[in-house]
Motif scaffolding. Structure first.
Motif, PDB file in Angstrom:
ATOM      1  N   SER A   1     -14.324  -3.453   1.695  1.00 58.41           N
ATOM      2  CA  SER A   1     -13.599  -2.381   2.369  1.00 58.41           C
ATOM      3  C   SER A   1     -12.673  -1.682   1.370  1.00 58.41           C
ATOM      4  O   SER A   1     -12.381  -2.204   0.286  1.00 58.41           O
ATOM      5  CB  SER A   1     -12.765  -2.949   3.517  1.00 58.41           C
ATOM      6  OG  SER A   1     -11.699  -3.748   3.004  1.00 58.41           O
ATOM      7  N   ARG A   2     -12.204  -0.525   1.749  1.00 59.00           N
ATOM      8  CA  ARG A   2     -11.283   0.229   0.887  1.00 59.00           C
ATOM      9  C   ARG A   2     -10.007  -0.577   0.639  1.00 59.00           C
ATOM     10  O   ARG A   2      -9.509  -0.651  -0.488  1.00 59.00           O
ATOM     11  CB  ARG A   2     -10.944   1.572   1.541  1.00 59.00           C
ATOM     12  CG  ARG A   2     -10.032   2.463   0.709  1.00 59.00           C
ATOM     13  CD  ARG A   2      -9.844   3.820   1.392  1.00 59.00           C
ATOM     14  NE  ARG A   2      -9.097   4.740   0.562  1.00 59.00           N
ATOM     15  CZ  ARG A   2      -7.767   4.826   0.569  1.00 59.00           C
ATOM     16  NH1 ARG A   2      -7.052   4.026   1.354  1.00 59.00           N
ATOM     17  NH2 ARG A   2      -7.159   5.700  -0.218  1.00 59.00           N
ATOM     18  N   ALA A   3      -9.463  -1.198   1.692  1.00 56.89           N
ATOM     19  CA  ALA A   3      -8.231  -1.970   1.547  1.00 56.89           C
ATOM     20  C   ALA A   3      -8.436  -3.154   0.614  1.00 56.89           C
ATOM     21  O   ALA A   3      -7.557  -3.487  -0.197  1.00 56.89           O
ATOM     22  CB  ALA A   3      -7.740  -2.439   2.916  1.00 56.89           C
ATOM     23  N   TRP A   4      -9.605  -3.797   0.710  1.00 60.23           N
ATOM     24  CA  TRP A   4      -9.872  -4.927  -0.175  1.00 60.23           C
ATOM     25  C   TRP A   4      -9.947  -4.464  -1.625  1.00 60.23           C
ATOM     26  O   TRP A   4      -9.381  -5.089  -2.530  1.00 60.23           O
ATOM     27  CB  TRP A   4     -11.175  -5.615   0.220  1.00 60.23           C
ATOM     28  CG  TRP A   4     -11.407  -6.878  -0.561  1.00 60.23           C
ATOM     29  CD1 TRP A   4     -11.951  -6.983  -1.812  1.00 60.23           C
ATOM     30  CD2 TRP A   4     -11.066  -8.203  -0.160  1.00 60.23           C
ATOM     31  NE1 TRP A   4     -11.982  -8.299  -2.213  1.00 60.23           N
ATOM     32  CE2 TRP A   4     -11.446  -9.073  -1.222  1.00 60.23           C
ATOM     33  CE3 TRP A   4     -10.497  -8.751   0.993  1.00 60.23           C
ATOM     34  CZ2 TRP A   4     -11.257 -10.449  -1.156  1.00 60.23           C
ATOM     35  CZ3 TRP A   4     -10.313 -10.134   1.056  1.00 60.23           C
ATOM     36  CH2 TRP A   4     -10.695 -10.956  -0.013  1.00 60.23           C
ATOM     37  N   ALA A   5     -10.650  -3.363  -1.862  1.00 62.24           N
ATOM     38  CA  ALA A   5     -10.797  -2.850  -3.226  1.00 62.24           C
ATOM     39  C   ALA A   5      -9.447  -2.425  -3.799  1.00 62.24           C
ATOM     40  O   ALA A   5      -9.152  -2.678  -4.979  1.00 62.24           O
ATOM     41  CB  ALA A   5     -11.770  -1.674  -3.237  1.00 62.24           C
ATOM     42  N   GLN A   6      -8.616  -1.793  -2.999  1.00 59.33           N
ATOM     43  CA  GLN A   6      -7.301  -1.388  -3.482  1.00 59.33           C
ATOM     44  C   GLN A   6      -6.416  -2.604  -3.766  1.00 59.33           C
ATOM     45  O   GLN A   6      -5.623  -2.599  -4.705  1.00 59.33           O
ATOM     46  CB  GLN A   6      -6.631  -0.453  -2.481  1.00 59.33           C
ATOM     47  CG  GLN A   6      -7.323   0.896  -2.376  1.00 59.33           C
ATOM     48  CD  GLN A   6      -6.430   1.959  -1.780  1.00 59.33           C
ATOM     49  OE1 GLN A   6      -5.565   1.666  -0.969  1.00 59.33           O
ATOM     50  NE2 GLN A   6      -6.653   3.196  -2.164  1.00 59.33           N
TER      51      GLN A   6
ATOM     52  N   PHE B   1       0.846  -1.185   0.000  1.00 57.35           N
ATOM     53  CA  PHE B   1       0.000   0.000   0.000  1.00 57.35           C
ATOM     54  C   PHE B   1       0.885   1.238   0.000  1.00 57.35           C
ATOM     55  O   PHE B   1       1.819   1.336   0.808  1.00 57.35           O
ATOM     56  CB  PHE B   1      -0.891   0.026   1.241  1.00 57.35           C
ATOM     57  CG  PHE B   1      -2.017  -0.963   1.222  1.00 57.35           C
ATOM     58  CD1 PHE B   1      -3.218  -0.657   0.580  1.00 57.35           C
ATOM     59  CD2 PHE B   1      -1.886  -2.200   1.844  1.00 57.35           C
ATOM     60  CE1 PHE B   1      -4.267  -1.574   0.575  1.00 57.35           C
ATOM     61  CE2 PHE B   1      -2.933  -3.113   1.835  1.00 57.35           C
ATOM     62  CZ  PHE B   1      -4.123  -2.803   1.196  1.00 57.35           C
ATOM     63  N   PRO B   2       0.620   2.201  -0.877  1.00 61.22           N
ATOM     64  CA  PRO B   2       1.472   3.393  -0.924  1.00 61.22           C
ATOM     65  C   PRO B   2       1.362   4.269   0.317  1.00 61.22           C
ATOM     66  O   PRO B   2       2.307   4.972   0.664  1.00 61.22           O
ATOM     67  CB  PRO B   2       0.985   4.133  -2.178  1.00 61.22           C
ATOM     68  CG  PRO B   2      -0.406   3.618  -2.413  1.00 61.22           C
ATOM     69  CD  PRO B   2      -0.408   2.204  -1.919  1.00 61.22           C
ATOM     70  N   GLU B   3       0.219   4.209   0.996  1.00 63.71           N
ATOM     71  CA  GLU B   3       0.024   5.107   2.145  1.00 63.71           C
ATOM     72  C   GLU B   3       0.889   4.736   3.344  1.00 63.71           C
ATOM     73  O   GLU B   3       1.575   5.577   3.925  1.00 63.71           O
ATOM     74  CB  GLU B   3      -1.452   5.125   2.581  1.00 63.71           C
ATOM     75  CG  GLU B   3      -2.401   5.679   1.546  1.00 63.71           C
ATOM     76  CD  GLU B   3      -2.955   4.590   0.643  1.00 63.71           C
ATOM     77  OE1 GLU B   3      -2.399   3.466   0.642  1.00 63.71           O
ATOM     78  OE2 GLU B   3      -3.956   4.858  -0.067  1.00 63.71           O
ATOM     79  N   ASP B   4       0.868   3.460   3.722  1.00 66.54           N
ATOM     80  CA  ASP B   4       1.568   3.067   4.950  1.00 66.54           C
ATOM     81  C   ASP B   4       2.620   1.995   4.736  1.00 66.54           C
ATOM     82  O   ASP B   4       3.284   1.574   5.684  1.00 66.54           O
ATOM     83  CB  ASP B   4       0.568   2.583   6.007  1.00 66.54           C
ATOM     84  CG  ASP B   4      -0.255   1.384   5.527  1.00 66.54           C
ATOM     85  OD1 ASP B   4       0.062   0.798   4.465  1.00 66.54           O
ATOM     86  OD2 ASP B   4      -1.223   1.014   6.227  1.00 66.54           O
ATOM     87  N   GLY B   5       2.795   1.539   3.503  1.00 67.60           N
ATOM     88  CA  GLY B   5       3.814   0.540   3.219  1.00 67.60           C
ATOM     89  C   GLY B   5       3.435  -0.872   3.608  1.00 67.60           C
ATOM     90  O   GLY B   5       4.251  -1.789   3.485  1.00 67.60           O
ATOM     91  N   GLY B   6       2.208  -1.074   4.091  1.00 69.80           N
ATOM     92  CA  GLY B   6       1.777  -2.420   4.444  1.00 69.80           C
ATOM     93  C   GLY B   6       1.644  -3.292   3.209  1.00 69.80           C
ATOM     94  O   GLY B   6       1.338  -2.800   2.122  1.00 69.80           O
ATOM     95  N   PRO B   7       1.864  -4.598   3.330  1.00 73.15           N
ATOM     96  CA  PRO B   7       1.816  -5.483   2.160  1.00 73.15           C
ATOM     97  C   PRO B   7       0.391  -5.813   1.736  1.00 73.15           C
ATOM     98  O   PRO B   7      -0.499  -5.960   2.577  1.00 73.15           O
ATOM     99  CB  PRO B   7       2.540  -6.740   2.653  1.00 73.15           C
ATOM    100  CG  PRO B   7       2.253  -6.770   4.128  1.00 73.15           C
ATOM    101  CD  PRO B   7       2.248  -5.320   4.564  1.00 73.15           C
ATOM    102  N   TYR B   8       0.204  -5.947   0.443  1.00 75.10           N
ATOM    103  CA  TYR B   8      -1.068  -6.462  -0.051  1.00 75.10           C
ATOM    104  C   TYR B   8      -1.206  -7.944   0.298  1.00 75.10           C
ATOM    105  O   TYR B   8      -2.297  -8.421   0.599  1.00 75.10           O
ATOM    106  CB  TYR B   8      -1.161  -6.327  -1.574  1.00 75.10           C
ATOM    107  CG  TYR B   8      -1.241  -4.907  -2.083  1.00 75.10           C
ATOM    108  CD1 TYR B   8      -2.254  -4.048  -1.650  1.00 75.10           C
ATOM    109  CD2 TYR B   8      -0.323  -4.430  -3.016  1.00 75.10           C
ATOM    110  CE1 TYR B   8      -2.342  -2.751  -2.132  1.00 75.10           C
ATOM    111  CE2 TYR B   8      -0.406  -3.138  -3.503  1.00 75.10           C
ATOM    112  CZ  TYR B   8      -1.407  -2.296  -3.057  1.00 75.10           C
ATOM    113  OH  TYR B   8      -1.492  -1.012  -3.530  1.00 75.10           O
ATOM    114  N   PHE B   9      -0.058  -8.654   0.246  1.00 75.57           N
ATOM    115  CA  PHE B   9      -0.078 -10.103   0.378  1.00 75.57           C
ATOM    116  C   PHE B   9       0.962 -10.584   1.387  1.00 75.57           C
ATOM    117  O   PHE B   9       1.942  -9.899   1.665  1.00 75.57           O
ATOM    118  CB  PHE B   9       0.225 -10.757  -0.980  1.00 75.57           C
ATOM    119  CG  PHE B   9      -0.643 -10.264  -2.103  1.00 75.57           C
ATOM    120  CD1 PHE B   9      -1.982 -10.599  -2.161  1.00 75.57           C
ATOM    121  CD2 PHE B   9      -0.126  -9.456  -3.103  1.00 75.57           C
ATOM    122  CE1 PHE B   9      -2.788 -10.148  -3.205  1.00 75.57           C
ATOM    123  CE2 PHE B   9      -0.911  -8.993  -4.149  1.00 75.57           C
ATOM    124  CZ  PHE B   9      -2.256  -9.342  -4.193  1.00 75.57           C
ATOM    125  N   THR B  10       0.739 -11.789   1.890  1.00 80.46           N
ATOM    126  CA  THR B  10       1.733 -12.451   2.728  1.00 80.46           C
ATOM    127  C   THR B  10       2.528 -13.421   1.845  1.00 80.46           C
ATOM    128  O   THR B  10       2.377 -13.430   0.623  1.00 80.46           O
ATOM    129  CB  THR B  10       1.066 -13.190   3.894  1.00 80.46           C
ATOM    130  OG1 THR B  10       0.143 -14.165   3.380  1.00 80.46           O
ATOM    131  CG2 THR B  10       0.299 -12.205   4.781  1.00 80.46           C
TER     132      THR B  10
END
Length: 280
Positions: A97-102, A21-30
């Motif tokens: 959710s927003r995170a799911w859609a992104q 994610f560009p906002e916080d650097g969290g991963p989309y996937f494990t």
């Protein structure tokens, strides 16, 4: 070569900026699950009956290359969706959710980049390779006998590669669950196939294994799921029509997915134990 390839895929998923994610650097996937199928596995021919004659085998894709070549292996992976994203989607009941859609839009863009990366890695090593999902021969068939289908199914390739089995909602339940993105590459590099430890092509799903659960039915806001299975037309109309129209602009995406039936269900992040244990 198998180990080197797997390490490359794992590193790319872990380190590539496009996988976060560009906002916080969290991963989309494990960490990805990776499996291998023989390109001449009889399943790929069977799919032309199960899905439709338009579904191409690995050999048919490779024969459409210039010059044509003979494939040996189908490399498949599942990218499990991160826990924070799954958690955010569990709370939703109508739209994702927003995170799911992104993750659906940007995470799948990364998945396409991963396909290209695997192809390039193999080509640089002296092998031939192609990604069916990105190949000119790939196309959708909206009016097929099984509903909307395409010339290559990532789910069916992943099943052939021993990554999981099918569910009531038509998704694939892997050892890390049902919430994921799938990808594959066909190559002439010979790699030993991954074992398929399942007793049945639906054995990881509680509904098919023992007649219990059906939690995904209640998670669908438009009634696309029932004890009889998955209505692709209703599902697609909602996921590609109503959902983007409702939340696409707010989430700053054009592809939103839905994933409600893949979260807050027993198979979200594992093969559910149930009363009768899966052979996996």
């Amino acid at each position: 070569m198998r180990e080197t390839l797997c390490q490359m895929i794992e590193r790319f998923v872990r380190e590539e900026p496009g996988s976060h994610f560009p906002e916080d650097g969290g991963p989309y996937f494990t960490e990805p699950l990776i499996g291998f199928a023989a390109a001449d596995d009889p399943l790929f021919t069977q799919y032309q009956t199960v899905i439709g004659p338009f579904h191409l085998t690995p050999t048919q894709f490779a024969q459409r290359e210039t010059p044509p070549w003979q494939p040996a292996t189908v490399i498949c992976w599942a990218l499990p969706i991160s826990e924070p994203t799954r958690r955010s989607n569990r709370a939703e009941t109508t739209y994702p959710s927003r995170a799911w859609a992104q993750t659906r839009q940007h995470g799948e863009a990364f998945n396409a980049a991963l396909r290209r990366q695997v192809v390039q890695f193999l080509v640089d090593a002296g092998y031939r390779a192609l990604a069916p999902q990105l190949h000119p021969a790939w196309r959708e068939y909206p009016e097929s006998p099984v509903g909307i289908a395409s010339a290559w199914s990532e789910r069916h390739a992943a099943y052939a590669a021993g990554l999981g089995t099918f569910s009531l909602n038509d998704a694939l339940i892997t050892p890390r669950g049902i919430a994921h993105r799938l990808g594959s590459v066909v190559t002439d590099l010979a790699i030993a196939p991954t074992a398929r430890p399942w007793s049945d092509h639906r054995s990881n799903c509680l509904w098919y294994r023992e007649g219990t659960c059906g939690a995904c039915i209640g998670r669908c806001p438009v009634g696309a799921l029932s004890k009889q299975g998955h209505d692709k037309g209703i599902c697609r109309g909602y996921v590609y029509g109503a959902v983007p129209e409702a939340v696409g602009e707010r989430y700053a995406v054009t592809s939103t997915g839905c994933g409600l039936c893949q979260t807050r269900v027993p198979c979200e992040d594992r093969i559910p134990a149930g009363k009768v244990a899966s052979p996996a």
